[in-house]
Design a protein around this motif. Structure first.
Motif, mmCIF file in Angstrom:
data_model
loop_
_atom_site.group_PDB
_atom_site.id
_atom_site.type_symbol
_atom_site.label_atom_id
_atom_site.label_comp_id
_atom_site.label_asym_id
_atom_site.label_seq_id
_atom_site.Cartn_x
_atom_site.Cartn_y
_atom_site.Cartn_z
ATOM 1 N N VAL A 289 39.642 48.703 37.375
ATOM 2 C CA VAL A 289 41.005 49.042 37.778
ATOM 3 C C VAL A 289 41.873 47.787 37.677
ATOM 4 O O VAL A 289 41.466 46.707 38.117
ATOM 5 N N THR A 290 43.052 47.919 37.100
ATOM 6 C CA THR A 290 44.026 46.823 37.121
ATOM 7 C C THR A 290 44.653 46.779 38.504
ATOM 8 O O THR A 290 45.224 47.761 38.970
ATOM 9 N N VAL A 291 44.542 45.642 39.178
ATOM 10 C CA VAL A 291 44.994 45.508 40.562
ATOM 11 C C VAL A 291 46.221 44.600 40.620
ATOM 12 O O VAL A 291 46.216 43.496 40.069
ATOM 13 N N VAL A 292 47.248 45.078 41.291
ATOM 14 C CA VAL A 292 48.487 44.316 41.478
ATOM 15 C C VAL A 292 48.729 44.204 42.976
ATOM 16 O O VAL A 292 48.746 45.207 43.693
ATOM 17 N N HIS A 293 48.914 42.979 43.441
ATOM 18 C CA HIS A 293 48.969 42.709 44.879
ATOM 19 C C HIS A 293 50.401 42.453 45.350
ATOM 20 O O HIS A 293 51.034 41.472 44.948
ATOM 21 N N GLU A 294 50.925 43.363 46.161
ATOM 22 C CA GLU A 294 52.203 43.207 46.865
ATOM 23 C C GLU A 294 53.372 42.800 45.964
ATOM 24 O O GLU A 294 54.109 41.849 46.275
ATOM 25 N N PRO A 295 53.597 43.503 44.879
ATOM 26 C CA PRO A 295 54.705 43.109 43.998
ATOM 27 C C PRO A 295 56.083 43.260 44.632
ATOM 28 O O PRO A 295 56.982 42.448 44.358
ATOM 29 N N MET A 296 56.280 44.286 45.479
ATOM 30 C CA MET A 296 57.596 44.451 46.108
ATOM 31 C C MET A 296 57.862 43.356 47.140
ATOM 32 O O MET A 296 58.990 42.888 47.289
#
Length: 242
Positions: free
Chosen positions: A27-34
């Motif tokens: 899974v591509t994981v993105v941490h807290e972009p907002m």
């Protein structure tokens, strides 16, 4: 397209959940972009070509996440100390995502939040923003978002994660429930918030006592009184509670 969002209030054990997702490898994981957009004006995330892209607006962010999701499953987590107006003004940007929420007993979360940020405001506790977004996304997508409790996750990680995967369509990977402690580049900008996750190797109930708590501190007690009704509404939609 598969993009799974986890919306948390601060100090909800959500970064440990992100660490588990990183351990999966599929899974591509993105941490807290907002959060990063709000705090720093930009967020970095993987690019479809294998490199890195920088986004500087919510619209650009959600378009990039959708593009990534067309190549394979994407998971991102954000915390709701802020009310992200873009989500309410442009619901079409996230209507195709699978939305999930995680909540933790507010007495514990508020004390933990204050320990990291003593100047925390009532709004930043986040449950009110969570409830507003939960109902908004339910209306937008026509699907009630899953609500996961931190207590059920800590009490029985395999059962909680298996149920989460079944709901979101991800494969359940029990080997991802443990990992090696250590730093992650994704946590560098807001590192002080992620020290527990850096030291963790799995889902374990934190053994901490906080000097300031909702029982003894009038300010924190007022925060608790404000947010408790929103927590109670959210937890009504959790399939299991501890």
């Amino acid at each position: 397209m598969t993009v799974v969002a986890l919306w948390a209030h601060p100090r909800a054990v959500s970064t440990a959940f992100v660490r588990m997702m990183m351990e999966r490898g599929d899974v591509t994981v993105v941490h807290e972009p907002m959060v990063l957009l709000t705090d720093h004006g930009e967020a970095r995330l993987p690019a479809p070509d294998g490199g890195e892209s920088v986004v500087r607006s919510p619209g650009e962010l959600f378009r990039s996440l959708a593009e990534l999701g067309r190549q394979g499953p994407v998971f991102f987590k954000d915390t709701l100390e802020y009310r992200y107006a873009h989500l309410f003004d442009h619901p079409e940007d996230v209507a195709a995502f699978r939305h999930t929420f995680i909540v933790r007993d507010p007495a514990r979360a508020i004390a933990s939040h204050h320990a990291v940020k003593p100047e925390v405001t009532c709004a930043e506790i986040g449950y009110e923003h969570q409830w507003q977004l939960f109902t908004h996304l339910w209306r937008t997508t026509g699907e009630r978002p899953l609500v996961l409790t931190a207590e059920s996750l800590l009490a029985d990680p395999p059962a909680a994660v298996r149920a989460y995967c079944e709901h979101t369509g991800l494969e359940y990977r029990p080997e991802a429930l443990s990992w090696q402690p250590g730093e992650r580049t994704e946590w560098e900008q807001n590192r002080r918030w992620h020290l527990d996750a850096i030291a963790s190797s799995g889902f374990h109930a934190p053994d901490k006592e906080f000097t300031a708590n909702v029982r003894d501190d009038p300010r924190l007690r007022a925060f608790h009184a404000h947010h408790l009704p929103y927590y109670e509404r959210l937890v009504e939609h959790a399939p299991t509670t501890a």
